[in-house]
Design an enzyme around this catalytic site. Sequence first.
Site, PDB file in Angstrom:
ATOM      1  N   CYS A   1      14.112   1.145  -7.504  1.00 22.91           N
ATOM      2  CA  CYS A   1      13.830   2.149  -6.468  1.00 22.91           C
ATOM      3  C   CYS A   1      15.081   2.313  -5.609  1.00 22.91           C
TER       4      CYS A   1
ATOM      5  N   ALA B   1      19.697  14.300 -16.038  1.00 25.40           N
ATOM      6  CA  ALA B   1      18.823  15.048 -16.957  1.00 25.40           C
ATOM      7  C   ALA B   1      19.042  14.588 -18.395  1.00 25.40           C
TER       8      ALA B   1
ATOM      9  N   GLN C   1      12.355  10.917  -2.047  1.00 21.47           N
ATOM     10  CA  GLN C   1      12.288  12.326  -2.436  1.00 21.47           C
ATOM     11  C   GLN C   1      11.022  12.693  -3.202  1.00 21.47           C
TER      12      GLN C   1
ATOM     13  N   GLN D   1      -7.068  -1.059   1.170  1.00 22.65           N
ATOM     14  CA  GLN D   1      -6.537  -0.985   2.535  1.00 22.65           C
ATOM     15  C   GLN D   1      -7.439  -0.129   3.417  1.00 22.65           C
TER      16      GLN D   1
ATOM     17  N   SER E   1       0.823  -1.218   0.000  1.00 24.12           N
ATOM     18  CA  SER E   1       0.000   0.000   0.000  1.00 24.12           C
ATOM     19  C   SER E   1       0.856   1.266   0.000  1.00 24.12           C
TER      20      SER E   1
ATOM     21  N   ARG F   1       7.375   0.831  -3.153  1.00 23.54           N
ATOM     22  CA  ARG F   1       8.065   1.830  -3.975  1.00 23.54           C
ATOM     23  C   ARG F   1       8.740   1.217  -5.206  1.00 23.54           C
TER      24      ARG F   1
ATOM     25  N   TYR G   1      -0.761   3.353  13.788  1.00 23.13           N
ATOM     26  CA  TYR G   1      -2.119   3.870  13.550  1.00 23.13           C
ATOM     27  C   TYR G   1      -3.081   3.269  14.583  1.00 23.13           C
TER      28      TYR G   1
ATOM     29  N   GLU H   1       2.322   0.274  12.167  1.00 23.00           N
ATOM     30  CA  GLU H   1       2.869   1.608  11.883  1.00 23.00           C
ATOM     31  C   GLU H   1       2.401   2.692  12.863  1.00 23.00           C
TER      32      GLU H   1
ATOM     33  N   LEU I   1      18.604  22.253  -7.106  1.00 22.79           N
ATOM     34  CA  LEU I   1      18.464  21.196  -8.102  1.00 22.79           C
ATOM     35  C   LEU I   1      18.614  19.849  -7.430  1.00 22.79           C
TER      36      LEU I   1
ATOM     37  N   ARG J   1      -2.200  -6.448   8.531  1.00 21.91           N
ATOM     38  CA  ARG J   1      -0.828  -5.927   8.651  1.00 21.91           C
ATOM     39  C   ARG J   1      -0.502  -5.807  10.129  1.00 21.91           C
TER      40      ARG J   1
ATOM     41  N   HIS K   1       5.495   5.365  12.812  1.00 19.42           N
ATOM     42  CA  HIS K   1       5.992   6.574  12.144  1.00 19.42           C
ATOM     43  C   HIS K   1       6.808   7.450  13.089  1.00 19.42           C
ATOM     44  N   GLU K   2       6.526   7.351  14.389  1.00 18.07           N
ATOM     45  CA  GLU K   2       7.290   8.188  15.328  1.00 18.07           C
ATOM     46  C   GLU K   2       8.587   7.510  15.769  1.00 18.07           C
TER      47      GLU K   2
ATOM     48  N   ALA L   1      18.003  15.371  -8.342  1.00 14.67           N
ATOM     49  CA  ALA L   1      17.881  14.443  -9.469  1.00 14.67           C
ATOM     50  C   ALA L   1      16.426  14.292  -9.893  1.00 14.67           C
TER      51      ALA L   1
HETATM   52  P1  FAD Z   1      25.153  16.446 -13.904  1.00  6.64           P
HETATM   53  O1  FAD Z   1      24.842  15.230 -13.152  1.00  6.64           O
HETATM   54  O2  FAD Z   1      26.083  17.415 -13.304  1.00  6.64           O
HETATM   55  O3  FAD Z   1      25.725  15.997 -15.337  1.00  6.64           O
HETATM   56  C1  FAD Z   1      26.269  16.892 -16.266  1.00  6.64           C
HETATM   57  C2  FAD Z   1      27.150  16.143 -17.248  1.00  6.64           C
HETATM   58  O4  FAD Z   1      27.501  17.007 -18.317  1.00  6.64           O
HETATM   59  C3  FAD Z   1      28.457  15.654 -16.649  1.00  6.64           C
HETATM   60  O5  FAD Z   1      28.567  14.238 -16.836  1.00  6.64           O
HETATM   61  C4  FAD Z   1      29.538  16.412 -17.421  1.00  6.64           C
HETATM   62  O6  FAD Z   1      30.706  15.613 -17.658  1.00  6.64           O
HETATM   63  C5  FAD Z   1      28.829  16.723 -18.729  1.00  6.64           C
HETATM   64  N1  FAD Z   1      29.351  17.916 -19.451  1.00  6.64           N
HETATM   65  C6  FAD Z   1      29.457  19.177 -18.981  1.00  6.64           C
HETATM   66  N2  FAD Z   1      29.918  20.003 -19.964  1.00  6.64           N
HETATM   67  C7  FAD Z   1      30.104  19.232 -21.069  1.00  6.64           C
HETATM   68  C8  FAD Z   1      30.532  19.504 -22.405  1.00  6.64           C
HETATM   69  N3  FAD Z   1      30.847  20.715 -22.814  1.00  6.64           N
HETATM   70  N4  FAD Z   1      30.608  18.468 -23.271  1.00  6.64           N
HETATM   71  C9  FAD Z   1      30.282  17.201 -22.884  1.00  6.64           C
HETATM   72  N5  FAD Z   1      29.859  16.906 -21.640  1.00  6.64           N
HETATM   73  C10 FAD Z   1      29.753  17.903 -20.740  1.00  6.64           C
HETATM   74  N6  FAD Z   1      20.368  14.498  -5.919  1.00  6.64           N
HETATM   75  C11 FAD Z   1      19.284  13.944  -5.414  1.00  6.64           C
HETATM   76  O7  FAD Z   1      18.200  14.168  -5.929  1.00  6.64           O
HETATM   77  N7  FAD Z   1      19.343  13.130  -4.325  1.00  6.64           N
HETATM   78  C12 FAD Z   1      20.511  12.847  -3.726  1.00  6.64           C
HETATM   79  O8  FAD Z   1      20.521  12.102  -2.744  1.00  6.64           O
HETATM   80  C13 FAD Z   1      21.688  13.424  -4.249  1.00  6.64           C
HETATM   81  N8  FAD Z   1      22.866  13.183  -3.665  1.00  6.64           N
HETATM   82  C14 FAD Z   1      23.984  13.752  -4.194  1.00  6.64           C
HETATM   83  C15 FAD Z   1      25.198  13.496  -3.568  1.00  6.64           C
HETATM   84  C16 FAD Z   1      26.356  14.039  -4.096  1.00  6.64           C
HETATM   85  C17 FAD Z   1      27.654  13.771  -3.401  1.00  6.64           C
HETATM   86  C18 FAD Z   1      26.304  14.847  -5.264  1.00  6.64           C
HETATM   87  C19 FAD Z   1      27.562  15.412  -5.848  1.00  6.64           C
HETATM   88  C20 FAD Z   1      25.087  15.110  -5.866  1.00  6.64           C
HETATM   89  C21 FAD Z   1      23.925  14.580  -5.327  1.00  6.64           C
HETATM   90  N9  FAD Z   1      22.681  14.842  -5.873  1.00  6.64           N
HETATM   91  C22 FAD Z   1      21.567  14.267  -5.371  1.00  6.64           C
HETATM   92  C23 FAD Z   1      22.500  15.827  -6.960  1.00  6.64           C
HETATM   93  C24 FAD Z   1      22.294  15.175  -8.314  1.00  6.64           C
HETATM   94  O9  FAD Z   1      23.344  14.284  -8.578  1.00  6.64           O
HETATM   95  C25 FAD Z   1      22.201  16.283  -9.365  1.00  6.64           C
HETATM   96  O10 FAD Z   1      21.082  17.081  -9.090  1.00  6.64           O
HETATM   97  C26 FAD Z   1      22.065  15.729 -10.766  1.00  6.64           C
HETATM   98  O11 FAD Z   1      23.154  14.907 -11.078  1.00  6.64           O
HETATM   99  C27 FAD Z   1      21.998  16.856 -11.794  1.00  6.64           C
HETATM  100  O12 FAD Z   1      21.856  16.279 -13.043  1.00  6.64           O
HETATM  101  P2  FAD Z   1      22.313  16.993 -14.391  1.00  6.64           P
HETATM  102  O13 FAD Z   1      22.070  15.980 -15.446  1.00  6.64           O
HETATM  103  O14 FAD Z   1      21.656  18.297 -14.523  1.00  6.64           O
HETATM  104  O15 FAD Z   1      23.864  17.291 -14.249  1.00  6.64           O
HETATM  105  P1  NAP Z   2      22.802  23.569  -1.171  1.00  4.58           P
HETATM  106  O1  NAP Z   2      21.756  22.675  -0.644  1.00  4.58           O
HETATM  107  O2  NAP Z   2      22.408  24.807  -1.855  1.00  4.58           O
HETATM  108  O3  NAP Z   2      23.763  23.923   0.060  1.00  4.58           O
HETATM  109  C1  NAP Z   2      24.812  24.794  -0.040  1.00  4.58           C
HETATM  110  C2  NAP Z   2      25.382  25.096   1.345  1.00  4.58           C
HETATM  111  O4  NAP Z   2      26.469  25.978   1.211  1.00  4.58           O
HETATM  112  C3  NAP Z   2      24.411  25.731   2.303  1.00  4.58           C
HETATM  113  O5  NAP Z   2      24.655  25.200   3.596  1.00  4.58           O
HETATM  114  C4  NAP Z   2      24.777  27.220   2.268  1.00  4.58           C
HETATM  115  O6  NAP Z   2      24.424  27.679   3.541  1.00  4.58           O
HETATM  116  C5  NAP Z   2      26.265  27.192   1.955  1.00  4.58           C
HETATM  117  N1  NAP Z   2      26.735  28.285   1.091  1.00  4.58           N
HETATM  118  C6  NAP Z   2      26.126  28.790  -0.012  1.00  4.58           C
HETATM  119  N2  NAP Z   2      26.890  29.767  -0.559  1.00  4.58           N
HETATM  120  C7  NAP Z   2      28.003  29.857   0.188  1.00  4.58           C
HETATM  121  C8  NAP Z   2      29.173  30.683   0.120  1.00  4.58           C
HETATM  122  N3  NAP Z   2      29.326  31.585  -0.820  1.00  4.58           N
HETATM  123  N4  NAP Z   2      30.104  30.506   1.081  1.00  4.58           N
HETATM  124  C9  NAP Z   2      29.963  29.608   2.049  1.00  4.58           C
HETATM  125  N5  NAP Z   2      28.875  28.797   2.157  1.00  4.58           N
HETATM  126  C10 NAP Z   2      27.921  28.935   1.238  1.00  4.58           C
HETATM  127  O7  NAP Z   2      23.719  22.791  -2.191  1.00  4.58           O
HETATM  128  P2  NAP Z   2      24.467  21.387  -2.149  1.00  4.58           P
HETATM  129  O8  NAP Z   2      24.700  20.912  -0.773  1.00  4.58           O
HETATM  130  O9  NAP Z   2      25.646  21.588  -3.040  1.00  4.58           O
HETATM  131  O10 NAP Z   2      23.487  20.394  -2.846  1.00  4.58           O
HETATM  132  C11 NAP Z   2      23.111  20.562  -4.213  1.00  4.58           C
HETATM  133  C12 NAP Z   2      21.798  19.889  -4.464  1.00  4.58           C
HETATM  134  O11 NAP Z   2      21.985  18.468  -4.493  1.00  4.58           O
HETATM  135  C13 NAP Z   2      20.832  20.170  -3.351  1.00  4.58           C
HETATM  136  O12 NAP Z   2      19.955  21.205  -3.688  1.00  4.58           O
HETATM  137  C14 NAP Z   2      20.108  18.873  -3.128  1.00  4.58           C
HETATM  138  O13 NAP Z   2      18.782  18.919  -3.617  1.00  4.58           O
HETATM  139  C15 NAP Z   2      20.883  17.836  -3.908  1.00  4.58           C
HETATM  140  N6  NAP Z   2      21.289  16.826  -2.937  1.00  4.58           N
HETATM  141  C16 NAP Z   2      20.327  16.143  -2.294  1.00  4.58           C
HETATM  142  C17 NAP Z   2      20.670  15.220  -1.362  1.00  4.58           C
HETATM  143  C18 NAP Z   2      19.610  14.424  -0.655  1.00  4.58           C
HETATM  144  O14 NAP Z   2      19.924  13.619   0.190  1.00  4.58           O
HETATM  145  N7  NAP Z   2      18.357  14.579  -0.975  1.00  4.58           N
HETATM  146  C19 NAP Z   2      21.994  14.991  -1.058  1.00  4.58           C
HETATM  147  C20 NAP Z   2      22.968  15.720  -1.729  1.00  4.58           C
HETATM  148  C21 NAP Z   2      22.591  16.648  -2.655  1.00  4.58           C
HETATM  149  P3  NAP Z   2      24.759  29.127   4.110  1.00  4.58           P
HETATM  150  O15 NAP Z   2      24.494  30.075   2.973  1.00  4.58           O
HETATM  151  O16 NAP Z   2      23.862  29.291   5.268  1.00  4.58           O
HETATM  152  O17 NAP Z   2      26.186  29.052   4.529  1.00  4.58           O
HETATM  153 FE1  SF4 Z   3      11.859   4.844  -4.711  1.00  7.87          FE
HETATM  154 FE2  SF4 Z   3      12.805   7.366  -4.590  1.00  7.87          FE
HETATM  155 FE3  SF4 Z   3      11.086   6.601  -6.485  1.00  7.87          FE
HETATM  156 FE4  SF4 Z   3      10.242   6.875  -3.981  1.00  7.87          FE
HETATM  157  S1  SF4 Z   3      11.017   8.503  -5.286  1.00  7.87           S
HETATM  158  S2  SF4 Z   3       9.773   5.201  -5.381  1.00  7.87           S
HETATM  159  S3  SF4 Z   3      12.000   6.114  -2.891  1.00  7.87           S
HETATM  160  S4  SF4 Z   3      13.165   5.876  -6.214  1.00  7.87           S
END
Ligand code: FAD
Ligand code: NAP
Ligand code: SF4
Length: 676
Positions: free
Chosen positions: A341, A391, A346, A107, A31, A318, A173, A171, A660, A221, A259-260, A662
């Site tokens: 999944c 993307a 998210q 359910q 469910s 999921r 409930y 859960e 941004l 359940r 849930h808690e 994924a």
């Molecule tokens: P990117 O993933 O940045 O891909 C861009 C691609 O373009 C790269 O492969 C690069 O090589 C290529 N490129 C750039 N310029 C050129 C060019 N001129 N020619 C050819 N190729 C080029 N998101 C979540 O939603 N949940 C998470 O838990 C999460 N955890 C994360 C943890 C970490 C450590 C990091 C780093 C990111 C995480 N993210 C998470 C963020 C997520 O990965 C990004 O939001 C997502 O990858 C963005 O997708 P994108 O396709 O826009 O860009």
């Molecule tokens: P973010 O969420 O925008 O966080 C950036 C951090 O840097 C903030 O703590 C911000 O807080 C600080 N910051 C911003 N500008 C700064 C500056 N000029 N100098 C010093 N500190 C600065 O970005 P991110 O952590 O890079 O993540 C990118 C995206 O990936 C997120 O938006 C998220 O959606 C995704 N992601 C998701 C997960 C997940 O588990 N769901 C995990 C990883 C990434 P202050 O400005 O208060 O210092």
């Molecule tokens: Fe699974 Fe994440 Fe999709 Fe939910 S959003 S079904 S947890 S991959």
Amino acid sequence: MTPANDTPYPHLFAPLDLGFTQLRNRILMGSMHTGLEDRARDFPKLAAYFAERAEGGAALLVTGGFAPNVVGWLAPFGSKLSRPWEVSRHRQVTRAVHGHGAKICLQLLHAGRYGYHPLQVAPSRLKAPINRFTPRALSARGVERHIADYARAARLARDAGYDGVEVMGSEGYLINEFIAPRTNRREDAWGGDAARRMRFAVEIVRRIREACGPDFILIYRLSLLDLVEDGSNWEEILQQARAIEAAGATLINSGIGWHEARVPTIATSVPRAAFAGVTAKLRPHVGVPVIAVNRINMPDVAERVLADGQADMVSLARPLLADPQWPAKARAGRPDAINTCIACNQACLDRIFVNQRATCLVNPRAAHETELVYRPAAARKRVAVVGAGPAGLACATVAAERGHRVTLFDAAREVGGQFNVAKRIPGKEEFHETLRYFRHRLADTGVELRLGTRIDATALTEFDEVVVATGITPRKAAFPGADHPMVVGYLDLLLGRVEAADTVAVIGAGGIGFDVGEFLVHAGPSPALDSARWMAEWGVDARFESRGALADARPEPPARKVWLLQRSPGRPGARLGKTTGWIHRATLRAKGVQMLGGVEYLGVDDHGLRIRVEGREQLLEVGTVVVCAGQEPERSLADALRAAGREVHVIGGADVAAELDARRAIDQGSRLAAAL
Ligand code: FAD
Ligand code: NAP
Ligand code: SF4
């Protein structure tokens, strides 16, 4: 069990005989509330959603929860089945599912003290720690009326064409609230000892069986692990299971954690099938089939649970949101084609909690089946996609599936973009699966892949459409000493280009700052890959004996001393995911990470990082400073192409880097491709 002989997963695809009816395999779709259940006008969409999952091969589907009366609502005007005029809308759903050879149960879920409205009721007047409303305690007559309401709702479900109901007894409930001493302080016939606390549950099952007859599936359940203080102990759980079976249940599904509870139960850092052991512990004590749940996301895991005799069925919830064709792909021996999944929550749970329709990060069509449709393209175009992150991958594969001739370029030697970095974080191992899926799908849809190819503005002249998905560049932080050798970017650290010292300050506490924290404090293999270590870290009694199955948490010592800092006031991590943020915060707290908000960065020198917090200067004597200060769009290619007079589509991080994730990247890529 007679194993199926035409598939690599013989136990998973063995039919299950329930006596009065047969299930075609061992897959139950668990469910999930999508938000489509709440309005009559959304039922055609709900029917399409279930039809895809029935067509994909699941044997038995369970709807999201429907309350048996108004006070049992999850939220005001939420899903409910209590009136004859509410029946007809459900027939669209049941017909759609039966048309594909599957069965479906409704359910019945009474939210009890988790109801987010002032009408909520509970066995005793005790507020839930995760709700701002305090419940009214049910009178003895109120309890009787509730039992009748359950029986009436089940009868209406039968009239609507459902093959059965699932009674939500876990859960935390209403029913679970009656069962556990934590929430039942009554001294009448419905509280006190274990037999009286479970009487409400047993009566509900008995009266539903009476109202609906012998040939109606009744899943109960049952909370096998409460994971809260003053939850049930094992003896009481066994007593309950036997009484529920005697009262007429057909199947017992496993419930894991209220849930808690402050133990994660479905997040990505929970090991796969971590809780199948408790279902296995119950199985020899009951005569009805039992169902294992939680983090069973790939066919080999499901097959192992069944082949080892841990359960008679597996519940996938999921995983079927992510890929409705999961069962068909598994049956055909094509696990590589499954869109797995990744348990991120998210796009499903996190959205439901803010009253948005659920969907799936890796499958934006989930619960949007009638709105996001990938029709064959009217004319075949030559499409260039630059950037093979989430993307670009989504865009290229959907465009190719629609019939376009697609070339996907990336400067890197492998596809995946930032997912190749994310997969290195302990607890994010599932990200490997998304990369495997996309690699498979690129081949399947015939996308021409050109890796190791950096594109500049002079290229791509031969294409009809150009999509720029070039992602982001990490933002540089500006403070005195930012160019000191001890200051490194998160990419350098996570990609292994630099090694961190024993003491580290992390600048920026967004999603990536927290992930870097996890990377720094864990040593050796991730606990997400080892249930015993994981249970010890989170304080779960691995023998499932104690009340609530809780034990003392024994976190492993941190690999480093870490400070996690942000400039904004308030506690770091407040903006992390609704259902997962607390897990990241709790993990880092348990590893002794110091999390500070309202920090001013005064500078880095050979002694460490100087900061000011609440007017007080401090020196953090660290050997490494990791900058995780957010991201900027990498738009240089898009700008150059436009300057050269080319029309381009810009998606993902290259479009907007702020906030941004994924989900947005894959959704945007898929929607653009659907429109090309
Ligand atoms: P990117 O993933 O940045 O891909 C861009 C691609 O373009 C790269 O492969 C690069 O090589 C290529 N490129 C750039 N310029 C050129 C060019 N001129 N020619 C050819 N190729 C080029 N998101 C979540 O939603 N949940 C998470 O838990 C999460 N955890 C994360 C943890 C970490 C450590 C990091 C780093 C990111 C995480 N993210 C998470 C963020 C997520 O990965 C990004 O939001 C997502 O990858 C963005 O997708 P994108 O396709 O826009 O860009
Ligand atoms: P973010 O969420 O925008 O966080 C950036 C951090 O840097 C903030 O703590 C911000 O807080 C600080 N910051 C911003 N500008 C700064 C500056 N000029 N100098 C010093 N500190 C600065 O970005 P991110 O952590 O890079 O993540 C990118 C995206 O990936 C997120 O938006 C998220 O959606 C995704 N992601 C998701 C997960 C997940 O588990 N769901 C995990 C990883 C990434 P202050 O400005 O208060 O210092
Ligand atoms: Fe699974 Fe994440 Fe999709 Fe939910 S959003 S079904 S947890 S991959």
